[in-house]
Design an enzyme around this catalytic site. Structure first.
Site, mmCIF file in Angstrom:
data_model
loop_
_atom_site.group_PDB
_atom_site.id
_atom_site.type_symbol
_atom_site.label_atom_id
_atom_site.label_comp_id
_atom_site.label_asym_id
_atom_site.label_seq_id
_atom_site.Cartn_x
_atom_site.Cartn_y
_atom_site.Cartn_z
ATOM 1 N N LYS A 33 0.826 -1.213 0.000
ATOM 2 C CA LYS A 33 0.000 0.000 0.000
ATOM 3 C C LYS A 33 0.864 1.269 0.000
ATOM 4 O O LYS A 33 0.676 2.160 -0.828
ATOM 5 C CB LYS A 33 -0.907 -0.024 1.236
ATOM 6 N N THR A 34 1.804 1.339 0.933
ATOM 7 C CA THR A 34 2.631 2.543 1.060
ATOM 8 C C THR A 34 3.478 2.754 -0.189
ATOM 9 O O THR A 34 3.630 3.880 -0.669
ATOM 10 C CB THR A 34 3.528 2.446 2.310
ATOM 11 N N ASP A 212 -4.687 8.038 2.872
ATOM 12 C CA ASP A 212 -4.245 6.714 3.313
ATOM 13 C C ASP A 212 -5.222 6.182 4.367
ATOM 14 O O ASP A 212 -5.858 6.966 5.080
ATOM 15 C CB ASP A 212 -2.832 6.844 3.911
ATOM 16 N N GLU A 213 -5.342 4.866 4.475
ATOM 17 C CA GLU A 213 -6.206 4.219 5.494
ATOM 18 C C GLU A 213 -7.629 4.783 5.442
ATOM 19 O O GLU A 213 -8.216 5.142 6.464
ATOM 20 C CB GLU A 213 -5.616 4.390 6.910
ATOM 21 N N GLN A 243 -10.055 -4.365 6.733
ATOM 22 C CA GLN A 243 -9.279 -3.995 7.921
ATOM 23 C C GLN A 243 -9.888 -2.796 8.644
ATOM 24 O O GLN A 243 -9.202 -2.080 9.363
ATOM 25 C CB GLN A 243 -7.828 -3.695 7.532
ATOM 26 N N ARG A 589 -1.050 -10.591 10.233
ATOM 27 C CA ARG A 589 0.189 -10.030 10.796
ATOM 28 C C ARG A 589 1.345 -11.019 10.624
ATOM 29 O O ARG A 589 2.514 -10.654 10.726
ATOM 30 C CB ARG A 589 0.049 -9.731 12.295
#
Length: 682
Positions: A33-34, A212-213, A243, A589
């Site tokens: 994503k980043t 973002d997010e 998420q 995770r």
């Protein structure tokens, strides 16, 4: 160009190149994503020729903003005008510095933190629980509700009182030129809404906006973004509906699910290649999340190939669970795995206690992230202090801690006066109060408080007397006498604190059961040994809640408490779909191995309770006869349906998305795509 696209896959590259109009990038866990965000920013600046000052990139944490800023600057080779990349609140702060004068306020305001906010509230009203008032004021501001509107909608007397505190609080902030965190977003929106020309000019300045997010945005942040897009529609949001785990603090999953309805003509890109987890881990994560109805639908594909199957750990109780996990972690450490690559996750903080003790016994060092160790939590320290005073009346340190818990009208100044008077008389605070007359006490505290103190001493002595004769009943009498759970009534985290207290009560009952002739002193000594973790050399493993783990990754992950009532957490106000998303976040995770643990019974709410295995084992395909839910629809083109928000509409088309069906519905001329389970046929 090569530098920007060198590390991108096909989906990421397409998302980066789509610069015009609304864009939704559905970025699954571990899908880069980043990398995609910073590459898109670099592409806009280096290849399209957009001035960095005409871009705005917003995220939620300073840590994320810092990482993204460093990575983007490395890709665009600096420049005289770096792009504005910051948190929502930092953007609000910068905007208000230039524009708050339009609200008749000075721009040399000071932003207060949550502690300052609580102190101001406490000065205004010390009767109602301060955390509750602070939480409600925050809710009002994020709903753009004035004190007057809050008062009119309040049906209960306490909430009418909170609305009055809100009014006084706002006056105090205004008079002292202060802002709180919520004001940074609320006042920014208010300014843009009241000044269309300013909104248009700001939108023209920031011609390309990235968020973002996005799944963590709330209603007010959506409204702010719509204002910022008043001159264009070049908004790119990146997030993962699977998420979305912050519904309890105002985040609204509908923002990402209905993005194409808020910003018409949106292009959607799915990042499904996962660079973090081995295949078996993603298999169970995908299986679990497919049971959610409110999702856009995507499936993570591992780029790392095969690995160890997900392990299921069965234990009779939490003590056996702790022993097994400590043993498995010990083997990993002996094999050379770094401690920082191992994590133990849980849905409810109270579950950490038994694992902490198991790790202590095995001499395994750990770090508790985003929370205190069980015995360091305020509510547990309060309980221990009560027991210490009951076993030793002259323990001034513990006496001072509990003197006003629950509230007895004794502030710090009153307790300090009592301590000074006791020391002047060469005695303990307890003995000074016991031996003093009411008139002598009234010289130090208010008249009604002197009587309360006498009653407090009598209660301590009565409970102490009972403890000598019946240790087992002691803990019930302690709660019944002092009503210790009332200390936390109305607090935002009341349920968790009460759960921790019940865990402690259960721990005490377990001690009595195993040591029928044990004394309170022995119990306290055992606690001291358990709560003082030995300093072990080497790196620590991590223990944290699932919420705290979001955005992190570890080689080896252990998830405990996969039982009905813990994960998923069930009961009033809990959203099963959000619980499932929490499970999905925790599974993803893990990079190399994932171990899921459940027990047959735990101490819960002060008593040992038999527990059912979490339904998530079934849904993740980890049990024989797993439920495979293939949803179907009986809707067809032409059907008349009703939606609770949009009213009556007619089905124009039916399509399949994952295991759900999506209906294209015409609501009075406006067509929307709605998941079938959210409408009813007329």
């Amino acid at each position: 160009m090569e530098k920007i696209f060198a590390k991108l896959n096909e989906s990421q590259s397409l998302a980066v190149k789509k610069t015009e109009g609304p864009v939704l990038i559905l970025a699954g866990a571990g899908s880069g994503k980043t990398t995609t965000i910073v590459s898109r920013l670099a592409y806009l600046i280096k290849e399209v020729g957009i001035s960095p000052s005409n871009t705005l990139t917003l995220t939620f944490t300073n840590k994320a903003a810092k990482e993204m800023k460093e990575r983007s600057l490395a890709m665009i080779d600096g420049g005289a005008y770096p792009p504005l990349l910051c948190t929502f609140h930092k953007f609000g702060l910068l905007f208000l510095k230039f524009n708050i004068h339009l609200l008749g306020r000075r721009n040399n305001f000071v932003v207060i933190d949550i502690d300052d906010k609580k102190k101001i509230i406490k000065k205004i009203n010390s009767e109602l629980p301060t955390p509750l008032i602070a939480s409600e004021i925050s809710r009002y501001k994020n709903s753009l509700m004035t004190p007057d509107e809050a008062y009119k909608q309040a049906e209960l007397f306490n909430y009418q009182q909170i609305a009055k505190v809100y009014e006084a609080y706002e006056i105090y902030l205004l008079e002292n030129n202060l802002l709180d965190f919520d004001d940074l977003i609320a006042l920014t929106y208010q300014l843009l809404a009241q000044n269309p020309e300013l909104a248009y000019a700001t939108s023209q300045k920031y011609q390309y906006i990235m968020i973002d997010e996005y799944q963590d945005t709330n209603e007010l942040q959506l409204k702010l973004l719509q204002m910022l897009c008043s001159a264009h529609q070049n908004l790119c949001v990146v997030g993962d509906d699977d998420q979305s785990i912050y519904g309890w603090r105002g985040a609204h999953i509908r923002n990402i699910i209905e993005f194409d309805q808020d910003f018409l003509g949106a292009s959607v890109f799915k990042l499904e290649e996962n660079y973090r987890s081995k295949e078996p881990i993603l298999k169970v994560a995908n299986s679990l999340i497919e049971h959610n109805r409110s999702r856009l639908g995507k499936k993570l594909i591992s780029t790392r190939g095969a690995g160890e199957e997900v392990k299921v750990l069965n234990s009779s109780d939490e003590n056996e669970e702790a022993r097994k996990i400590a043993m498995k972690i010990g083997k990993l450490l002996d094999a050379g795995v770094s401690g920082k690559e191992i994590a133990v996750l849980y849905r409810v903080n109270v579950l950490s206690r038994s694992i902490e003790e198991g790790l202590n016994r095995s001499k395994i060092s750990y770090k508790l992230v985003g929370g205190l160790r069980f015995y360091d939590r305020a509510e547990i320290k309060d309980l221990i202090s009560y027991i210490r005073v009951i076993t030793n009346f002259h323990d001034d340190f513990s006496f001072k801690r509990i003197a006003n818990k629950p509230k007895r009208g004794l502030g710090k100044a009153s307790v300090d006066k009592l301590e000074l008077a006791a020391h002047a008389n060469g005695t303990s605070i307890y003995k000074y109060i016991k031996n003093s007359t009411l008139s002598e006490l009234e010289l130090l505290v208010k008249k009604k408080n002197s009587q309360t103190l006498k009653q407090f001493i009598a209660s301590i002595e009565a409970v102490s007397e009972l403890a000598v004769h019946s240790t087992y009943e002691f803990i019930d009498v302690l709660e019944e006498t002092f009503h210790l759970k009332d200390i936390y009534a109305g607090m935002q985290d009341e349920a968790e604190k009460v759960l921790n207290m019940d865990e402690f009560y259960g721990l005490f009952r377990d001690f009595v059961k195993n040591s029928p002739h044990g004394t309170l002193d022995e119990f306290l000594n055992e606690l001291t040994l358990q709560s003082e973790q030995d300093q072990v050399e080497g790196e620590s493993i991590y223990m944290m809640s699932i919420h705290a783990s979001k955005g992190l990754e570890f080689e080896h992950v252990f998830i405990i408490g996969l039982e009905e009532g813990f994960l998923p957490l069930t009961g009033d106000g809990n959203d099963l779909e959000e619980e499932r998303r929490l499970g999905y976040v925790s599974f993803t995770r893990a990079k190399e191995t994932l171990t899921l643990s459940h027990v047959g019974s735990r101490f819960y709410k002060g008593r040992r309770s038999d527990l059912q295995k979490s339904r998530f084992f079934n849904e993740a395909g980890l049990c024989e006869g797993s439920l495979i839910v293939e949803k179907n629809t009986s809707f067809k083109k032409g059907d008349l349906v009703r939606h609770k928000l949009f009213g009556t509409g007619r089905v124009c088309g039916v399509s399949k998305t994952g295991r759900e069906f999506k209906l294209n519905i015409n609501f009075a001329g406006i067509k929307r795509d709605i998941i079938a389970s959210f409408v009813e046929r007329l």
